[in-house]
Write an enzyme that holds these catalytic residues in place. Structure first.
Site, mmCIF file in Angstrom:
data_model
loop_
_atom_site.group_PDB
_atom_site.id
_atom_site.type_symbol
_atom_site.label_atom_id
_atom_site.label_comp_id
_atom_site.label_asym_id
_atom_site.label_seq_id
_atom_site.Cartn_x
_atom_site.Cartn_y
_atom_site.Cartn_z
ATOM 1 N N ILE A 182 -10.254 -9.273 16.152
ATOM 2 C CA ILE A 182 -10.901 -9.221 14.850
ATOM 3 C C ILE A 182 -12.402 -9.154 15.088
ATOM 4 O O ILE A 182 -12.956 -9.986 15.811
ATOM 5 C CB ILE A 182 -10.552 -10.451 13.996
ATOM 6 C CG1 ILE A 182 -9.038 -10.592 13.822
ATOM 7 C CG2 ILE A 182 -11.237 -10.371 12.631
ATOM 8 C CD1 ILE A 182 -8.614 -11.873 13.114
ATOM 9 N N CYS A 183 -13.060 -8.151 14.531
ATOM 10 C CA CYS A 183 -14.514 -8.007 14.598
ATOM 11 C C CYS A 183 -15.007 -8.031 16.045
ATOM 12 O O CYS A 183 -14.597 -7.228 16.858
ATOM 13 C CB CYS A 183 -15.182 -9.080 13.734
ATOM 14 S SG CYS A 183 -16.933 -8.770 13.388
ATOM 15 N N THR A 184 -15.884 -8.998 16.404
ATOM 16 C CA THR A 184 -16.456 -9.018 17.750
ATOM 17 C C THR A 184 -15.436 -9.377 18.821
ATOM 18 O O THR A 184 -15.750 -9.299 20.011
ATOM 19 C CB THR A 184 -17.640 -10.000 17.835
ATOM 20 O OG1 THR A 184 -17.223 -11.292 17.395
ATOM 21 C CG2 THR A 184 -18.811 -9.520 16.990
ATOM 22 N N THR B 86 -14.639 -1.955 15.484
ATOM 23 C CA THR B 86 -15.256 -3.258 15.317
ATOM 24 C C THR B 86 -16.122 -3.151 14.064
ATOM 25 O O THR B 86 -16.095 -2.138 13.364
ATOM 26 C CB THR B 86 -16.072 -3.665 16.558
ATOM 27 O OG1 THR B 86 -16.479 -5.043 16.428
ATOM 28 C CG2 THR B 86 -17.311 -2.795 16.731
#
Length: 318
Positions: free
Chosen positions: A100-102, A120
């Site tokens: 998730i994301c970073t 991302t």
């Protein structure tokens, strides 16, 4: 029971850390969710508190799915701490891995995304590309499903990718039930383009949301750009521009996506033929539905039905 192990790293974002537990637990007894750290110790969050998790890295050996939530951007580098590398090495081959994301920075730094397509947060796209040129980054989507590795964009896209996993594992009916329990949409239209910083529209103008709602109720009709623009009381050009800025894709692409999604639901929940479903969702012919369905999902409608057909018991709770 499918075991999901969430790996909490230093600087973890508390909101995203809790998403897998919230989504997968809402799927009933299908999943078990555990949380671990790379060294078994407490984990510093990006907020003003530290958390203690119940499990050490050995839990990763037992995972069917591993989720890596985002962590402090300041900690994203081309290399990883030894403890994190050793923890990742415990994951069994073939285990599904989700970021998730970073969290995508962790997978890329470990070499797991080389030669793969990933995503991302859109705001980090240039930074990510500079660090990891071997990864094919797509910053325009909410998540990327690349088989055994899935990457998602910022914050709430963690909900999107977890719902996608429930849908892939157990069908749309199960994912829709989870979405209702969590009071979130079962899927979101468009990609990250709709969230990228842009001038705030004039509050006196009318958006395209009412027309999108109307279109969803009338997918069986031969909807065209002219039809949609007329409903919104806009010119073709104005409607197309505003639609793209709000949704992140063209009206035509959006209509196809909605029709494929409706067809998918009918394949799971009814005995209707492919040709009949095509008419119900607005495709001119069964052949057209088959082409768009395969292009979107990579599988033929009847093959999809065989895989995701709801049982009688499931249908009773849909």
């Amino acid at each position: 029971m499918h075991r999901v192990v969430v790996l909490a790293l230093d600087g973890v974002y508390p909101f995203e850390l809790g998403i897998p537990k919230r989504i997968f637990d809402s799927a009933g007894s299908r999943y078990e969710v555990l949380t671990c750290s790379a060294d078994g110790g407490p984990v510093r969050t990006c907020a003003d508190f530290t958390i203690t998790v119940e499990h050490g890295p050995e839990a990763l050996r037992t995972a069917d799915t591993v989720v890596i939530p985002p962590y402090d951007l300041a900690l994203t580098t081309p290399s990883l701490p030894r403890s994190v590398l050793e923890a990742l090495a415990l994951i069994r081959p073939g285990t599904r891995i989700v970021s998730i994301c970073t969290g995508a920075f962790v997978l890329a730094a470990a070499g797991l995304l080389d030669g793969r397509r990933a995503t991302t947060h859109w705001q980090l796209a240039d930074h990510f590309r500079a660090l990891f040129p071997r990864v094919t980054l797509d910053p325009d989507v909410l998540f990327v499903d690349d088989g055994d590795i899935l990457t998602s964009a910022g914050a709430a896209s963690g909900v999107d990718v977890c719902l996608h996993i429930v849908r892939a594992d157990h069908g749309s009916a199960a994912a829709n039930r989870v979405a209702r329990l969590c009071v979130v949409p079962p899927w979101r239209d468009g990609g990250q383009a709709q969230y990228i910083e842009a001038p705030v529209p004039d509050p006196t103008t009318t958006g395209t949301a009412p027309t999108r709602h109307w279109a969803l109720e009338n997918l069986h009709l031969p909807l065209t750009l002219d039809t949609l623009a007329e409903h919104a009381r806009m010119s073709r050009r104005t409607f197309a521009r505003r639609f793209g800025s709000e949704v992140g894709m063209s009206p035509g692409r959006w209509l196809i996506a909605q029709r494929v999604e409706r067809a998918r639901q009918l394949l799971e929940s009814s005995e209707l033929s492919v040709d009949h479903i095509a008419g119900r969702v607005g495709f001119a012919t069964g052949t057209s539905l088959r082409q768009h369905f395969h292009s979107s999902l990579g599988v033929a409608p009847l093959a999809y039905r065989r895989t995701f057909r709801m049982s009688t018991d499931d249908r009773a709770y849909a």
